[in-house]
Design an enzyme around this catalytic site. Sequence first.
Site, PDB file in Angstrom:
ATOM      1  N   ARG A 129       0.825  -1.060   0.069  1.00  0.00           N
ATOM      2  CA  ARG A 129       0.052  -0.036  -0.108  1.00  0.00           C
ATOM      3  C   ARG A 129       0.982   1.261   0.021  1.00  0.00           C
ATOM      4  O   ARG A 129       1.428   1.583   0.953  1.00  0.00           O
ATOM      5  CB  ARG A 129      -0.805   0.090   1.122  1.00  0.00           C
ATOM      6  N   HIS A 149      -3.221   4.434   5.001  1.00  0.00           N
ATOM      7  CA  HIS A 149      -4.339   3.603   4.850  1.00  0.00           C
ATOM      8  C   HIS A 149      -5.626   4.223   4.537  1.00  0.00           C
ATOM      9  O   HIS A 149      -6.590   3.882   3.993  1.00  0.00           O
ATOM     10  CB  HIS A 149      -4.636   3.109   6.476  1.00  0.00           C
ATOM     11  N   TYR A 159       4.766   4.665  11.223  1.00  0.00           N
ATOM     12  CA  TYR A 159       5.060   3.168  11.464  1.00  0.00           C
ATOM     13  C   TYR A 159       5.708   2.486  10.335  1.00  0.00           C
ATOM     14  O   TYR A 159       5.908   1.502  10.323  1.00  0.00           O
ATOM     15  CB  TYR A 159       3.688   2.491  11.669  1.00  0.00           C
TER      16      TYR A 159
END
Length: 388
Positions: A269, A273, A282
């Site tokens: 990805r 998100h 992260y």
Amino acid sequence: MTVLEQPGAYRPSPPPAWRPRTDPVPLLPDAEPYRLLGTGAELDPELLGTLYRQLVKGRRYNRQATALTRQGRLAVYPSSTGQEACEVAAALVLEERDWLFPSYRDTLAAVARGMEPAEALGLLRGDWHTGYDPYEHRVAPLSTPLATHLPHAVGLAHAARLKGDDVVALAMVGDGGTSEGDFHEALNFAAVWRTPTVFLVQNNGFAISVPLARQTAAPSLAHKAVGYGMPGRLVDGNDAAAVHRVLSEAVERARAGGGPTLVEAVTYRIDAHTNADDATRYRGEDEVAAWLEHDPVALLEREMTERGLLDDAVRERAREEAEEMAARLRDRMNQDAVLAPADLFDHVYAEKTAQLREQAAQLRAELEAENAEPEAGDRDGQAKGDAR
């Protein structure tokens, strides 16, 4: 007397009497993700051209939807940038009679199946629970809860087989969804009843911010298939030709009565998100940059160029198609939706339940009372008149 000594107690047969019901070896996935691009494999030029046009359109769709989110025209958008090969292949391998069961990130798969982009984004805009007729394109409602749509896909496939319909259900889920109980229930039911279902797991590395290593200790997500008694396939999710071939084989197997297949597509990805997520908390820029070197659009362009299938004219036609689609999407999204609150109670059940009728009546009364209230200016004028 112990529990095992009770009359009728279950006593497991000791080895060597035990034998596996299914030979696990044919079910095991390959040690490395299956690839076609860059291997010199024989590939259909027409298929490569179709995949390329759809990938270019898909990349433009993701960028346009992301821009609409920043402009406030979408409440949220889970981008599939970097995962376009999985999205497009999932749509292209299905026949018209088959069903696609997407998750919230899979609007591109619905668009690649023929749906208007604005219809696919109705839920994410907040206009409708589902902004399209599922029966028109055989696309189930987008599933925001993780993995809850997987048992639905199995149920539809099982019902179709009982009716004698030649239908396959392809269900898409992310790596985070494999940690849900619905994932287990769906795969177990599908394998036991040998339903014509294909499960596509897009392993994009993170369940929001949780890396895969924090979710499972399995060698791969495809290995989970063995525990249910179905084949597991591991494929390079950025290799559009490989994903298309693996899914095509799984769909053909399901249609022929061979039962379900679990396919894990290893992808990434690229975007956050959603627009509400800060991915820098992260993951590092170096990680993203490494995956950009394995971009699905670039991989296919390189392959087609080497095969003499891609020139400036082909690029331009693909770009023009993508821009036309983006323009239609902008035009639709720039129109304010005409919302009817009473629609909340439609399309829930074939016949409204007593509770739904009660709630609808309550809402109708509240709206009527709201409309009957005088405007603030009218109330002030009325108050002054009363004072005189």
